[in-house]
Design an enzyme around this catalytic site. Sequence first.
Site: not given
Ligand SMILES: Cc1ncc(COP(=O)(O)O)c(C=O)c1O
Length: 422
Positions: A211, A239, A270
């Site tokens: 990310s 992502h 997303k």
């Molecule tokens: C790689 C990754 N996993 C999990 C999440 C968590 O997702 P959520 O926003 O649905 O809680 C994010 C959110 O930023 C993320 O970037």
Amino acid sequence: MEDDLSEALDTRQNAAATDSAQERPGAPRDAFAKAFNFSRAELAEASGLHPYFKPIAAQHGGTVQANGREMVITGSNDYLGLTQDDRLKDAARGALDDFGTSCTGSRFLTGTLTLHETLEGRLASFLRKEAALTFSAGYLGCLSVVSALAGRHDILYYDRENHASLYDAARLSFASVRKYDHNDLDHLDRLLQADADKPGGRIIVSDGVFSMSGHIVDLPGLVELKRRYDARLIIDDAHATGVLGENGRGTGEHFGLEAEVDVIVGTFSKSFASVGGFMGADRKVVQFVKHHARPFIFTAALPAMQMAAALTALDIMESESEHRHRLWQNVARFRGGMQALGFDTLGSETPIVPVLVGEDDRALAFWKGLWDEGVFTTPALPPGVPPGHSIIRTSVNANHTDEQLDRLLSAFETVGKHLGVI
Ligand SMILES: Cc1ncc(COP(=O)(O)O)c(C=O)c1O
């Protein structure tokens, strides 16, 4: 203003110091002292250098209304640009009428709607898995999957750049954790080798797209190690879903290795332009998580509106590839433009385009320069990134127009030259 604030904060800190001086030796301290002594955010706000929590008053495509004016936004995760799509809004309104505003209960008890089962069935076939399960957030999905599947004697192998939700998940599990250097599979190999005699199962856990750096995981390499060491593989495709692969099915599809990913976890926050999380896996694995994961059981179920929006986004992902194509055109234009200007984008291969700035202060000054130029974005500072490697985390969406991307490039050029980054 800054002096007043500092004075107020100093007074409070002095009060806390006096309190602690009066404490009897060995007497308990005020556990909240750290909160009352925390002043960095207020000081940054007072000096106009607090880049976080900036409120958005309205959003239209690639622009937002913020700070009383229109700004181009870069860094959001609305990759396919669907948050403003009328079809998603209508679906959410319809679900609101049918199911009301909340489930007010756990999936386990009174919170399972027919819509949960419809969405899970559709996700399972999209992800080419036997079954799927939804969560109230992607974060909770990561916590659920890892904490339920990694038992006390198991070993988790983590890429150092994995998302915080996976790290928190490891804390919730009772398993041991081994961290390998980012995308360094020789290091992972050595760790697996060193554990060869240990009892318990091995689970390799990695983001599909990282990310912060926008790198894609070396999935073929992970699959090779997974086979060699009889390990299981969990990929967080937050992502990647909707973004990577011929049909947007994510990292597995991108590499033609979907069947090798034992569990895919993802988010609706997303590309799906909603909120919530999901997993896809073998039926028995989903069934186990459903009956053991505390972050799934002890929280209220994902509300209908969010599911209806996600379901409509899934329809669009499956039937309208033009959003994904437009996204990648935009990525090529923006990333190519940034590289031509001389910025270091840290080898990103995806719509996440980190821009290396360096020290924290410089990154804050860079952010402020962009803010003044009408760009809404945020820096990533340590501990989110290594010290001295602060970045502006930009990302490109399908609904950025060429004109907006050019405005971004021009603002980055102005600020980058001014601060000597390029
Ligand atoms: C790689 C990754 N996993 C999990 C999440 C968590 O997702 P959520 O926003 O649905 O809680 C994010 C959110 O930023 C993320 O970037």
